[in-house]
Enzyme design. Structure first.
Site, mmCIF file in Angstrom:
data_model
loop_
_atom_site.group_PDB
_atom_site.id
_atom_site.type_symbol
_atom_site.label_atom_id
_atom_site.label_comp_id
_atom_site.label_asym_id
_atom_site.label_seq_id
_atom_site.Cartn_x
_atom_site.Cartn_y
_atom_site.Cartn_z
ATOM 1 N N ARG A 38 0.823 -1.216 0.000
ATOM 2 C CA ARG A 38 0.000 0.000 0.000
ATOM 3 C C ARG A 38 0.855 1.263 0.000
ATOM 4 N NH1 ARG A 38 -4.863 -1.797 4.091
ATOM 5 N NH2 ARG A 38 -6.317 -2.370 2.434
ATOM 6 N N LYS A 203 -14.635 -14.663 6.409
ATOM 7 C CA LYS A 203 -16.031 -14.459 6.815
ATOM 8 C C LYS A 203 -16.989 -14.399 5.640
ATOM 9 C CE LYS A 203 -17.246 -11.834 10.247
ATOM 10 N NZ LYS A 203 -17.450 -10.530 10.904
ATOM 11 N N GLY A 380 -12.218 -3.506 1.446
ATOM 12 C CA GLY A 380 -13.566 -3.073 1.823
ATOM 13 C C GLY A 380 -14.180 -2.155 0.785
HETATM 14 P P1 ADP Z 1 -9.092 -10.124 1.983
HETATM 15 O O1 ADP Z 1 -8.315 -9.269 2.969
HETATM 16 O O2 ADP Z 1 -8.272 -10.481 0.792
HETATM 17 O O3 ADP Z 1 -10.414 -9.509 1.645
HETATM 18 P P2 ADP Z 1 -10.227 -11.739 4.072
HETATM 19 O O4 ADP Z 1 -9.832 -10.695 5.066
HETATM 20 O O5 ADP Z 1 -11.644 -11.915 3.783
HETATM 21 O O6 ADP Z 1 -9.411 -11.523 2.703
HETATM 22 O O7 ADP Z 1 -9.694 -13.160 4.569
HETATM 23 C C1 ADP Z 1 -8.330 -13.427 4.749
HETATM 24 C C2 ADP Z 1 -8.108 -14.446 5.808
HETATM 25 O O8 ADP Z 1 -8.903 -15.597 5.598
HETATM 26 C C3 ADP Z 1 -6.685 -14.922 5.812
HETATM 27 O O9 ADP Z 1 -6.031 -14.452 6.970
HETATM 28 C C4 ADP Z 1 -6.786 -16.451 5.808
HETATM 29 O O10 ADP Z 1 -5.915 -17.073 6.715
HETATM 30 C C5 ADP Z 1 -8.220 -16.660 6.216
HETATM 31 N N1 ADP Z 1 -8.732 -17.969 5.763
HETATM 32 C C6 ADP Z 1 -8.803 -18.446 4.513
HETATM 33 N N2 ADP Z 1 -9.285 -19.697 4.499
HETATM 34 C C7 ADP Z 1 -9.519 -20.027 5.780
HETATM 35 C C8 ADP Z 1 -10.014 -21.194 6.437
HETATM 36 N N3 ADP Z 1 -10.347 -22.276 5.739
HETATM 37 N N4 ADP Z 1 -10.126 -21.169 7.782
HETATM 38 C C9 ADP Z 1 -9.786 -20.070 8.472
HETATM 39 N N5 ADP Z 1 -9.313 -18.933 7.927
HETATM 40 C C10 ADP Z 1 -9.188 -18.914 6.598
#
Ligand code: ADP
Ligand code: MG
Length: 402
Positions: A38, A203, A380
């Site tokens: 960033r 989530k 976001g």
């Molecule tokens: P982004 O920042 O790219 O939008 P998110 O914040 O939604 O992504 O999610 C990222 C997190 O999701 C990562 O830290 C990763 O470890 C976690 N994650 C991915 N798959 C799983 C899983 N099966 N169980 C728990 N956490 C997960």
């Protein structure tokens, strides 16, 4: 208005003090920046203004200090990193509108750059009450002649240094925000097909709005990551101790039904890499998605799913990917994310990565960043745009523009 228009309106930028809202919210561990993506993305706008002789004053936040001064959230490391990357001194003010900020700004020569301390040390930055934020923005505005909004990661927030400030000063959209918006428009206005949307991350509730808005626009929807387990539960499978949002199961079931009715191919994992606990050294094994043991936790998509997802991406002309396919931070559970990240590099068309963790995953896995059409700096903000919401920090620029 853009930076060129601002320059024209001010009769040139030389000698003008320009406040720039950037997104320098880089992940840190123990005061050390672990991913400076960033920060690097913020530099072109800053150097453009400096090259035109502006005195550039950068505002940014780090984390969520909740309106309290807290050394753990100081932006000083970001100022150091910027200095290193630019090869020129970036002055640092230890406050935002106080003594330090005033003397630092007063000490800038044409073309020099300063960074103010974390704007979120001040509770008014994020206040709900419009007047409180507006008063704060007025104080910030006394530092400068103009404002440039370039923190894409925060343009979905109605905050003093993002939104209210644009009503106090002649304001322009920075090049990073403009580039992000252009790409997002391409994803929503007649994207070239096949259009594949790949979602993961932790989530499901974060991503429901995007699924809702893109379900009928996409040709294929791939769902992995932690959010996949709520979908697998909606399909009637046991998911063991995997991430599960029980209150979203019904919603996921409705999306599965909607995808069937509208002919969208919605792909869920057919296998998973599971472990007995959430740890880097946990013993990993592969199981079918319909037979996850009750004491097992799904931490990545399995190898069969990885191949299926990569094949689904192979002929895509437009791709939006948000959210890692597994816990890529642990090597044993990074292969699913790697497979999708690599498949995106081969897309003949526009491949967009959105989301802070997804972008960090690309860099951690050593993928070539230049192989992607666009890596968004704002998870976001890009999700809200793709949900069909308006971004206040962008709208306000349109409203105040002459
Ligand atoms: P982004 O920042 O790219 O939008 P998110 O914040 O939604 O992504 O999610 C990222 C997190 O999701 C990562 O830290 C990763 O470890 C976690 N994650 C991915 N798959 C799983 C899983 N099966 N169980 C728990 N956490 C997960
Ligand atoms: Mg994230």
């Amino acid at each position: 208005m853009r930076i060129d228009d601002l320059g024209a309106e001010l009769g040139g930028l030389r000698g003008r003090t320009v406040l720039v809202r950037s997104d320098l919210n880089a992940p840190m561990a123990g005061g050390v920046i672990t991913d400076d993506g960033r920060i690097r993305a913020s530099l072109p706008t800053i150097t453009k203004l400096a090259a035109r002789g502006a005195r550039v004053v950068v505002m940014a936040h780090l984390g969520r200090p909740e309106g309290v001064r807290n050394g753990a959230y100081s932006l000083r490391p970001a100022a150091h990193r910027m200095s290193e990357l630019l090869g020129t001194e970036v002055a640092f003010a230890t406050d935002t509108v106080g003594e330090s900020a005033r003397s630092t700004v007063a000490g800038l020569a044409d073309g020099e750059i300063a960074l103010l301390e974390n704007v979120r040390f001040e509770p008014a930055e994020t206040a709900q009450a419009d007047q409180v934020r507006a008063a704060r923005a007025e104080q910030l505005a006394t530092l400068a002649d103009a404002f440039v909004s370039d923190g894409f990661g925060v343009v979905h927030r109605k905050q003093a240094s993002v939104y209210d400030i644009a009503r106090c000063l002649p304001s322009a959209m920075g090049d990073l925000v403009a580039a992000e918006i252009t790409v997002l428009e391409r994803l929503t206005e007649e994207p070239a097909g096949p259009y594949v949307v790949a979602l993961g991350g932790s989530k499901v509730s974060d991503k429901l709005g995007v699924i809702d808005n893109l379900l009928e626009k996409a040709d294929k929807l791939l769902i992995g990551g932690g959010m996949a387990y709520t979908f697998l539960a909606a399909r009637g499978f046991e998911v063991g101790t995997s991430l599960l949002e029980p209150d979203q199961v019904d919603t996921c079931r409705r999306y599965l039904e909607r995808a069937r009715q509208s002919g969208v191919e919605l792909l869920l994992p057919s296998d998973a890499v599971v472990a007995d606990r959430f740890a880097a050294d946990a013993q990993a094994r592969v199981v079918a998605a319909d037979s996850i043991p009750s004491d097992a936790m799904g931490l990545d998509i399995g190898p069969e799913t990885a191949r299926t997802f990569a094949a689904a991406l192979a002929d895509a002309r437009t791709v939006f990917w948000n959210g890692p396919m597994g816990v890529f931070e642990f090597d044993a559970f990074a292969e699913g994310t790697r497979a999708v990240a690599q498949a995106l590099t081969k897309v003949d068309g526009l491949a967009v990565v959105g989301g802070g963790d997804s972008a960090a995953a690309i860099r951690r896995l050593g993928c070539d960043e230049s192989a992607y059409g666009h890596i968004s700096t704002g998870g976001g903000a890009s999700l809200e745009y793709l949900e069909g919401k308006t971004l206040p920090g962008v709208e306000v620029l349109r409203c105040v523009a002459p």
